[in-house]
Every structure is written in C-alpha cells, then in structure tokens.
Design an enzyme around this catalytic site. Structure first.
Site, PDB file in Angstrom:
ATOM      1  CG  ASP A 138      -1.770   1.232   1.333  1.00 46.31           C
ATOM      2  OD1 ASP A 138      -2.489   1.548   0.383  1.00 46.31           O
ATOM      3  OD2 ASP A 138      -1.697   1.902   2.382  1.00 46.31           O
ATOM      4  CD  GLU A 191      -3.379  -1.896  -1.214  1.00 45.75           C
ATOM      5  OE1 GLU A 191      -3.657  -0.699  -1.358  1.00 45.75           O
ATOM      6  OE2 GLU A 191      -3.640  -2.529  -0.164  1.00 45.75           O
TER       7      GLU A 191
END
Length: 318
Positions: free
Chosen positions: A92, A160
């Site tokens: 992320d 992610e």
C-alpha cells in the site's frame, strides 16, 4: 503448482529512455535465471509469475505469500499465521509512492489537489480489483471456501501485497518499472482518468446512509495563502467524531479532500469500533434524557391537575 493464467506475451519490455547497458543487464539476468530454472522442480510456478511480471522472481515464496488470504489458516514452521496482510501493508505504501512519482512527472505544473485526486483514482480498491483480474491474480489467490468469495477487497488487497513482494524481491526501481510498463501503460489511461471526477463526498454520504451513521461537514478555518488566494479547511465528523480534514481553494474542494480522508478512515476496524461505541453511548444518553423528560412532564401534569381542582373537591379528597 500454480494454476497460471495465460497471457499472449511474455517478453520483457523496457522504457524507451533506458540505456543499452540497462537493457543488456535485464536480458542477461533473465537468461541466467532461465538457465537456472531448468534445474528447479517448481519451474512451472516461476514461469507463471514470469508471465505476469516480465522477469523471474528471486524469492518466489514472497509472491506465493502475497496470494495467501488470511482465511486459509496457513502457518509457518514456527507456528505463526502466514498470510498476505503484512505484504499488503507494505505494498500500500510502495504503491502510493510509485503512483505519486509517475503522476507527478506526467502532469507537470498541476496542483497538489489534482495530483492527489489522480493517484487516488488509481490506487482505490475498485481499480486495484480490476487490475488484479486483468493480470490473472484472481485465479492464483488462495482462500478458504468458508470465506466469502464476494469479498470486494480480496483481489485489490492481493494486488497491493503483490507489489510489496516485488519491492522486497527486486527493489523500488523494478517495482516502478512493473507498474509503468505492465500495468499503467496497458490498462490505465491517465489522460482519461484526469478528466473523470470522483465525488468522494457523495461516496461518503452513500456509505453513511447504508451504515446508518450521521456525517457532517464543518468549515473550521479560512485563510489566505502566500499569493492572497482564499483557502478553506473542512472537517468531516462521523457520529460527532473527527474523521478527516481537507483544504482547498473552494469549499467544495476542501470537502472533497476531507471526505477522501474520511473514506480511508472508515476502512479502519478500530475507528469503526470507536464510532459504534460513541453512537451507542449517545443513544443511551438520549434515551435517558427522554425518560427524564417524560417523568418531568407527568409530574407537571399531575401538579397542574391538582391546582385546577375546585376547593370543595379538594376538601372531599381530604
């Protein structure tokens, strides 16, 4: 062996601006990895990831872990839970940095609010879910059948985590190269995204209606920047608790930025728990206040009734 998705090409692409030495190094490294691959029992898994990545993994275990949903209950040799949550956390942050880097260089001279908006459109869950499906990650994710297959975040979370795996395995530059060449250049039209506005305020209000939560937008400050342009700062409150602040050169822009922050906040389970506790507490206080009001009204009504009785009625009652 991984059920690898089929892609039409498996060639390594390099930026037009790359030097010949860089190109030679990449080709040479892939040729060496390909030779080494002939002696590995799990070469099919390496080839599977190669078709997605454009290069061979060094540590394939990272990529396999990136595709492990927490519902699988897989444990390491030391007995610790093994899933993609930590890689998702890392990915992320790396994804934000890489997309920010790309957008900053692509849209030269644009304001911070514009750049933030473009980056948000790319890294939002809906986009990441679609990208995961485009490159075939959805077919590789391992999860328990008891876990909801309709989990709207599962594919995006895995994407992610996959970025986190690339970063740990190959470094920032190779990770950025993957995003530019195999993701953005193939699946994302930056110019089209820049013309499409995402209404974060509407999204937040829609969420609040579904969740039965009270949301308010409050203008908390107004000031002038160094060029004497008016700047607005708005705070979003959910059930009376601060959920995000945003600034902008208009009230609308500041509300959009505040709502965008709040949308990220409501994905945090800890914050949601805090909101629910606050809502329950406020509800209990309201019920108690209404009960006291009803009691006072009854007493007042009783006293009024006594005062309105005639003197002989009072004597008779006595």
């Amino acid at each position: 062996m991984l059920p690898c998705p089929i892609h039409s090409d498996s060639a390594v692409t390099t930026p037009a601006s790359s030097s010949r030495n860089t190109l030679s190094n990449i080709v040479l490294r892939n040729q060496i990895d390909k030779i080494r691959l002939l002696f590995r029992k799990d070469r099919e898994s390496y080839l599977c990831f190669y078709r997605i990545l454009g290069f061979y993994p060094r540590n394939i275990r990272l990529y396999e872990q990136a595709l492990l949903h927490k519902s699988t209950s897989v444990r390491s040799e030391k007995g610790r839970p093994l899933n993609n949550e930590r890689l998702e956390f890392l990915g992320d942050a790396i994804l934000d940095a890489i997309v920010g880097d790309i957008v900053y260089k692509r849209f030269e001279g644009k304001r911070e609010g514009f750049l933030t908006n473009i980056r948000s459109k790319i890294v939002q869950r809906e986009t990441l879910n679609k990208l995961a499906v485009e490159i075939g990650l959805d077919k590789l994710i391992k999860y328990s059948t008891r876990s909801s297959s309709h989990n709207s975040y599962m594919y995006g979370n895995a994407f992610e985590a996959f970025i986190g795996a690339i970063y740990l395995d190959q470094g920032y530059e190779r990770c950025k190269q993957f995003m530019e060449q195999r993701i953005i250049n193939r699946y994302i039209d930056l110019d089209k995204i820049s013309r499409k506005e995402v209404n974060f305020k509407s999204k937040l209000i829609e969420w609040s209606q579904k969740s039965k939560m009270e949301v308010s937008f409050e203008l908390i400050e107004q000031f002038l920047d160094k060029d004497s342009n008016p700047v607005f700062q708005t705070e979003v409150r959910i059930e009376g608790l601060p959920a995000g602040t945003g600034t902008g050169y208009s009230k609308k822009e500041s509300q959009q930025n505040a709502a965008q922050m709040a949308i990220k906040k409501v994905k945090d389970p800890v914050f949601i728990t805090t909101i629910n506790e606050s809502k329950t507490s406020q509800s209990a206080m309201t019920d108690e206040s209404e009960a006291e009001t009803d009691t006072d009204s009854e007493l007042e009504l009783e006293n009024t009734s006594k005062e309105s009785l005639p003197a002989d009625s009072e004597t008779a009652m006595a």
